[in-house]
Design a protein around this motif. Structure first.
Motif, mmCIF file in Angstrom:
data_model
loop_
_atom_site.group_PDB
_atom_site.id
_atom_site.type_symbol
_atom_site.label_atom_id
_atom_site.label_comp_id
_atom_site.label_asym_id
_atom_site.label_seq_id
_atom_site.Cartn_x
_atom_site.Cartn_y
_atom_site.Cartn_z
ATOM 1 N N ILE A 47 -0.476 -2.648 -6.007
ATOM 2 C CA ILE A 47 -1.854 -2.220 -6.275
ATOM 3 C C ILE A 47 -2.290 -1.194 -5.230
ATOM 4 C CG2 ILE A 47 -4.258 -2.961 -6.397
ATOM 5 C CD1 ILE A 47 -3.154 -5.677 -7.475
ATOM 6 N N ALA A 48 -1.942 -1.431 -3.975
ATOM 7 C CA ALA A 48 -2.298 -0.487 -2.921
ATOM 8 C C ALA A 48 -1.629 0.871 -3.159
ATOM 9 C CB ALA A 48 -1.920 -1.043 -1.552
ATOM 10 N N ARG A 49 -0.373 0.867 -3.593
ATOM 11 C CA ARG A 49 0.311 2.129 -3.902
ATOM 12 C C ARG A 49 -0.370 2.840 -5.061
ATOM 13 N NH1 ARG A 49 5.332 2.514 -5.841
ATOM 14 N NH2 ARG A 49 5.462 0.377 -6.539
ATOM 15 N N ALA A 50 -0.757 2.090 -6.082
ATOM 16 C CA ALA A 50 -1.418 2.686 -7.247
ATOM 17 C C ALA A 50 -2.789 3.243 -6.874
ATOM 18 C CB ALA A 50 -1.558 1.653 -8.366
ATOM 19 N N HIS A 51 -3.472 2.548 -5.998
ATOM 20 C CA HIS A 51 -4.820 2.945 -5.589
ATOM 21 C C HIS A 51 -4.771 4.100 -4.585
ATOM 22 C CE1 HIS A 51 -8.866 2.774 -3.997
ATOM 23 N NE2 HIS A 51 -9.194 1.793 -4.801
ATOM 24 N N GLY A 52 -3.736 4.090 -3.746
ATOM 25 C CA GLY A 52 -3.576 5.104 -2.700
ATOM 26 C C GLY A 52 -3.530 4.460 -1.334
ATOM 27 N N MET A 53 -2.335 4.364 -0.771
ATOM 28 C CA MET A 53 -2.153 3.693 0.520
ATOM 29 C C MET A 53 -2.955 4.358 1.633
ATOM 30 S SD MET A 53 -0.065 1.057 0.377
ATOM 31 C CE MET A 53 1.220 0.796 1.559
ATOM 32 N N THR A 54 -3.053 5.677 1.591
ATOM 33 C CA THR A 54 -3.784 6.384 2.640
ATOM 34 C C THR A 54 -5.244 5.959 2.656
ATOM 35 O OG1 THR A 54 -2.303 8.273 2.423
ATOM 36 C CG2 THR A 54 -4.393 8.660 3.536
ATOM 37 N N GLN A 55 -5.857 5.906 1.486
ATOM 38 C CA GLN A 55 -7.267 5.515 1.413
ATOM 39 C C GLN A 55 -7.451 4.058 1.815
ATOM 40 O OE1 GLN A 55 -9.923 7.631 0.803
ATOM 41 N NE2 GLN A 55 -11.023 5.853 1.580
ATOM 42 N N ILE A 56 -6.555 3.185 1.389
ATOM 43 C CA ILE A 56 -6.654 1.765 1.742
ATOM 44 C C ILE A 56 -6.553 1.596 3.257
ATOM 45 C CG2 ILE A 56 -5.579 -0.514 1.497
ATOM 46 C CD1 ILE A 56 -7.017 0.579 -1.021
ATOM 47 N N SER A 57 -5.591 2.283 3.879
ATOM 48 C CA SER A 57 -5.432 2.159 5.330
ATOM 49 C C SER A 57 -6.670 2.679 6.062
ATOM 50 C CB SER A 57 -4.160 2.862 5.811
ATOM 51 O OG SER A 57 -4.233 4.250 5.623
ATOM 52 N N ARG A 58 -7.254 3.764 5.559
ATOM 53 C CA ARG A 58 -8.501 4.276 6.158
ATOM 54 C C ARG A 58 -9.617 3.245 6.035
ATOM 55 N NH1 ARG A 58 -8.449 9.662 3.230
ATOM 56 N NH2 ARG A 58 -6.847 10.755 4.358
ATOM 57 N N ASP A 59 -9.767 2.687 4.830
ATOM 58 C CA ASP A 59 -10.830 1.707 4.596
ATOM 59 C C ASP A 59 -10.665 0.474 5.478
ATOM 60 O OD1 ASP A 59 -11.835 3.441 2.690
ATOM 61 O OD2 ASP A 59 -11.137 2.257 0.977
ATOM 62 N N MET A 60 -9.416 0.128 5.779
ATOM 63 C CA MET A 60 -9.140 -1.038 6.612
ATOM 64 C C MET A 60 -9.212 -0.723 8.097
ATOM 65 S SD MET A 60 -5.969 -2.828 4.612
ATOM 66 C CE MET A 60 -5.741 -4.047 5.914
ATOM 67 N N GLY A 61 -9.123 0.558 8.443
ATOM 68 C CA GLY A 61 -9.136 0.947 9.850
ATOM 69 C C GLY A 61 -7.809 0.733 10.545
ATOM 70 N N ILE A 62 -6.703 0.795 9.786
ATOM 71 C CA ILE A 62 -5.372 0.675 10.389
ATOM 72 C C ILE A 62 -4.527 1.863 9.940
ATOM 73 C CG2 ILE A 62 -5.475 -1.849 10.465
ATOM 74 C CD1 ILE A 62 -3.480 -1.894 8.138
ATOM 75 N N ASP A 63 -3.443 2.114 10.677
ATOM 76 C CA ASP A 63 -2.600 3.243 10.279
ATOM 77 C C ASP A 63 -1.734 2.854 9.083
ATOM 78 O OD1 ASP A 63 0.311 2.593 11.346
ATOM 79 O OD2 ASP A 63 -1.086 2.046 12.955
ATOM 80 N N MET A 64 -1.310 3.869 8.345
ATOM 81 C CA MET A 64 -0.588 3.627 7.096
ATOM 82 C C MET A 64 0.753 2.929 7.329
ATOM 83 S SD MET A 64 -0.383 6.065 3.850
ATOM 84 C CE MET A 64 1.208 6.803 3.852
ATOM 85 N N ASP A 65 1.417 3.212 8.434
ATOM 86 C CA ASP A 65 2.696 2.550 8.722
ATOM 87 C C ASP A 65 2.509 1.044 8.862
ATOM 88 O OD1 ASP A 65 4.141 4.907 8.617
ATOM 89 O OD2 ASP A 65 4.052 5.245 10.787
ATOM 90 N N SER A 66 1.440 0.640 9.537
ATOM 91 C CA SER A 66 1.168 -0.797 9.704
ATOM 92 C C SER A 66 0.870 -1.454 8.363
ATOM 93 C CB SER A 66 -0.008 -1.020 10.653
ATOM 94 O OG SER A 66 0.302 -0.564 11.946
ATOM 95 N N LEU A 67 0.106 -0.766 7.524
ATOM 96 C CA LEU A 67 -0.206 -1.303 6.207
ATOM 97 C C LEU A 67 1.052 -1.409 5.360
ATOM 98 C CD1 LEU A 67 -2.219 -2.267 4.074
ATOM 99 C CD2 LEU A 67 -2.581 0.135 3.457
ATOM 100 N N SER A 68 1.855 -0.373 5.355
ATOM 101 C CA SER A 68 3.100 -0.388 4.576
ATOM 102 C C SER A 68 4.005 -1.519 5.026
ATOM 103 C CB SER A 68 3.833 0.944 4.708
ATOM 104 O OG SER A 68 3.087 1.975 4.129
ATOM 105 N N LYS A 69 4.120 -1.704 6.334
ATOM 106 C CA LYS A 69 4.966 -2.775 6.876
ATOM 107 C C LYS A 69 4.422 -4.146 6.481
ATOM 108 C CE LYS A 69 7.017 -4.541 11.092
ATOM 109 N NZ LYS A 69 7.144 -4.402 12.543
ATOM 110 N N ALA A 70 3.102 -4.316 6.568
ATOM 111 C CA ALA A 70 2.493 -5.611 6.230
ATOM 112 C C ALA A 70 2.722 -5.970 4.763
ATOM 113 C CB ALA A 70 0.996 -5.592 6.534
ATOM 114 N N LEU A 71 2.716 -4.958 3.883
ATOM 115 C CA LEU A 71 2.849 -5.214 2.453
ATOM 116 C C LEU A 71 4.287 -5.067 1.944
ATOM 117 C CD1 LEU A 71 -0.375 -3.436 1.152
ATOM 118 C CD2 LEU A 71 -0.029 -5.868 1.644
#
Length: 97
Positions: A47-71
């Motif tokens: 879902i995050a990939r479909a929505h846009g990982m960059t925007q999700i990471s911004r909204d969460m206040g974390i970098d995209m690498d951390s979000l990608s690793k977590a998911l």
């Protein structure tokens, strides 16, 4: 006449166009998860990939690498991270009987 068929791998993100699609997919994965959370984690990643990982990471206040690793399949996010992802996606988690 010979017609050559071309196939491409199935990617669920091609079908997660609306918030309703995303919510329905997550709901189905919550219902089908074996109890280890792996299916739910995979769904959140899709879902995050479909929505846009960059925007999700911004909204969460974390970098995209951390979000990608977590998911990722190797990720093991805590509940707080999962809830932040759900909120950033504009989804709500609820329980029912």
């Amino acid at each position: 006449m010979n017609v050559k068929e071309e196939f491409r791998p199935y990617d669920v993100t091609d079908y997660l166009d609306t918030p309703e699609d995303m919510a329905g997919y997550l709901d189905a994965c919550l219902s089908e998860d074996q109890g280890d959370g792996a299916l739910v984690l995979k769904a959140l990643g899709n879902i995050a990939r479909a929505h846009g990982m960059t925007q999700i990471s911004r909204d969460m206040g974390i970098d995209m690498d951390s979000l990608s690793k977590a998911l990722s399949n190797e990720g093991n996010p805590d509940l707080a991270t999962i809830m932040k992802v759900i909120k950033a996606l504009g989804l709500k988690l609820h329980a029912s009987t």
